[in-house]
Design an enzyme around this catalytic site. Structure first.
Site, mmCIF file in Angstrom:
data_model
loop_
_atom_site.group_PDB
_atom_site.id
_atom_site.type_symbol
_atom_site.label_atom_id
_atom_site.label_comp_id
_atom_site.label_asym_id
_atom_site.label_seq_id
_atom_site.Cartn_x
_atom_site.Cartn_y
_atom_site.Cartn_z
ATOM 1 C CD GLU A 247 -7.397 -5.060 -0.906
ATOM 2 O OE1 GLU A 247 -6.926 -4.460 -0.228
ATOM 3 O OE2 GLU A 247 -8.564 -6.542 -0.803
ATOM 4 C CB CYS A 286 -1.133 -0.199 -0.577
ATOM 5 S SG CYS A 286 -0.548 -1.882 -0.305
#
Ligand code: NAP
Length: 504
Positions: A247, A286
């Site tokens: 990720e 993110c």
């Protein structure tokens, strides 16, 4: 391995994001191979002896235990630069993820040890030979390497599905904020809720742990694309076919629909969502919106409205009630963001904010890692490269104009794969066009309008029920997303045999 080791005092100094004072020192490497063996010999068998419902009940007990100790965690979280609202996303969000998986385990999984997957397949004419896919827990460890920005949620969102699957975890938090993760692990260890060896913590360096892993182990990495590349391409991981999810950073976009006029409910919603994504966790998310796409006719209106909101944002000591934006995690992170801004400046103009100066309430702007939000404008987003490639991991976003929906889609997709793209529109046909044109490039597509705004969860909020992850630049992996997140820690096998064999 059932006890705490003291850090080597000659290691790296970990500092408060708010005052710069040293909080502790991280150094030395534990015997990581022995830790892995301990997880495999103690944690794995103990977890696999419990059925899915037992493990789900364990997750619920863990969530309730952490909930009872939230206040102490919030206090520690201020040191990372996070405001109370930021900490709630991290700490309460992590606890919420445990609860969702606890509930899914009870409702969507059998009270057994094997998870059937799909329908029974009849492989013979008379029905004497059948097939069924089932999942069983992998018999290795789940190594979790996490980013600095969500020290609690980042751990719990991987721990929940891994424990539910029956796999023990070794957690390695990012050094800058690992002390908050450590506080949570200490609470979990003291609670006695998890079996011995089900959870171990490594602060700082991991030594040669990655080279000890084999095909039963999984690595779940969250962090920058550069670190992901260095780790996932290690020959030992490739040779042993170790399951590796990544990720990583992502240039998420948000589009103001072509149907939206200034002054409408959706226009205000768009400004609210973009402002929230720029300032929550000081932009260190993110899923934060890095690229803002607006119809050419509304470029001025959007820039003015956002600048006004950003100017009114109170930056200050995260523990002060009136503070809306706290500090970045460290001075090094602030320097990194300033450096990225310089690269972006070649193709963009600053329309709001000054990365070198900001007014801070209740703390020292220089000693703490405080920074003003910065809004950029990219006049030629088709020719520009940096704006679609460089992630300034802080309160930085760039506005750009689009001509029509196909153009907005092409700009969204220029990020090379993202975690989330959002569109604020009241026109379902716009949503349809975006799904068909951009779905393949984004892990999540979020549409919002006057109908859903009151109950919507926000552009930047990953949910345990839904996919978190994205193709290409975002890492090419999927975390969360309901039971798929659990199945990731299990092996899917085709079981073939007579009806008696399969029913056993
Ligand atoms: P990072 O520098 O890439 O570090 C990520 C993790 O990798 C840290 O725990 C780091 O530990 C560890 N690490 C670095 N080198 C290692 C090695 N050789 N062996 C083992 N572990 C190693 O990222 P970060 O600065 O913490 O986080 C910011 C980035 O994460 C941003 O780019 C952001 O977009 C991304 N992010 C993505 C998601 C997502 O879900 N997609 C979520 C959050 C953040 P140390 O801290 O000890 O170096």
């Amino acid at each position: 391995m059932g006890h705490w080791l003291r850090s080597d005092s000659s290691g790296r100094q970990i500092r408060s994001a708010v005052t710069g004072e040293t909080l502790g020192v991280l150094g030395g490497v534990p015997d990581v191979a022995a830790m892995r063996d301990y997880a495999k010999s103690h944690g794995g068998p103990a977890l696999r002896a419990l059925n899915f419902h037992d493990r789900a009940r364990m997750l619920k007990a863990l969530a309730l235990h952490l909930k009872a100790h939230r206040k102490a965690l919030y206090d520690l979280s201020f040191l990372t630069g996070a405001t109370l609202a930021d900490s709630q996303i991290d700490i309460d969000g992590g606890i919420g993820t445990l609860l969702v998986y606890a509930s899914k385990g009870r409702r969507e999984m059998p009270e057994g040890f094997v998870l059937p997957d799909g329908e029974l397949e009849v492989l013979s004419r008379d029905g004497s030979f059948l097939g069924q896919h089932v999942l069983t827990p992998r018999q290795g460890i789940s190594l979790q390497i996490n980013a600095f920005n969500f020290p609690v949620w980042g751990m719990l969102e991987k721990l929940a599905p891994s424990l539910l699957a029956g796999v023990p975890s070794l957690v390695k938090p990012a050094s800058d904020t690992g002390y908050l993760t450590q506080a949570v692990v200490r609470l979990i260890a003291d609670s006695g809720i998890l079996p011995d060896g089900a959870l171990q913590l490594i602060m700082g360096a991991t030594g040669d742990l990655l080279d000890c892993l084999d095909a039963q182990d999984t690595v779940g990495f969250t962090g920058s694309a550069a670190t992901a590349m260095a780790l996932r391409s290690r020959p030992s991981l490739l040779q042993n076919a170790v399951r590796f999810t990544s990720e990583q950073d992502s240039l998420n976009g948000s589009v103001l629909g072509p149907d939206i006029e200034p002054g409408s409910a959706e226009f205000d919603l768009f400004i609210t969502e973009v402002h929230r994504e720029m300032t929550t966790k000081a932009g260190q998310k993110c899923t934060a919106i890095r690229r803002i796409m607006v119809p050419e006719a509304h470029l001025q209106a959007v820039t003015a409205a956002l600048s006004e909101r950003l100017a009114a944002t109170k930056i200050g000591h995260p523990a002060q009630k009136e503070t809306q934006m706290g500090a970045l995690v460290s001075q090094a992170q602030r320097e990194d963001v300033r450096g990225k801004l310089q690269l972006l400046a070649g193709e963009c103009d600053v329309v709001f904010g000054d990365a070198q100066h900001c007014v801070v309430s209740g703390a020292d702007a220089k000693e703490g890692a405080f920074m003003s939000p910065v809004l950029l404008n990219c006049p030629d987003p088709d020719a520009a490269k940096t704006v679609h490639e460089i992630e300034a991991f802080g309160p930085v976003s760039t506005v750009m104009a689009y001509r029509d929906v196909p153009h907005a889609i092409s700009l969204l997709n220029k990020g090379g794969g993202s975690l989330v793209a959002s569109v604020i529109t009241h026109d379902p046909q716009v949503a349809r066009q975006v799904v068909l044109g951009a779905g393949a490039f984004h892990g999540r597509l979020y549409f919002n309008d006057r109908v859903s705004q009151a109950e919507s969860t926000g552009h930047g909020a990953p949910l345990p029920h839904m996919v978190h992850g994205g193709p290409g630049r975002a890492g090419g992996s999927e975390e969360l997303g309901g039971l798929r997140g659990v199945k990731h820690f299990m092996q899917r096998s085709a079981i073939q045999g007579s009806p008696d064999m399969l029913s056993a």
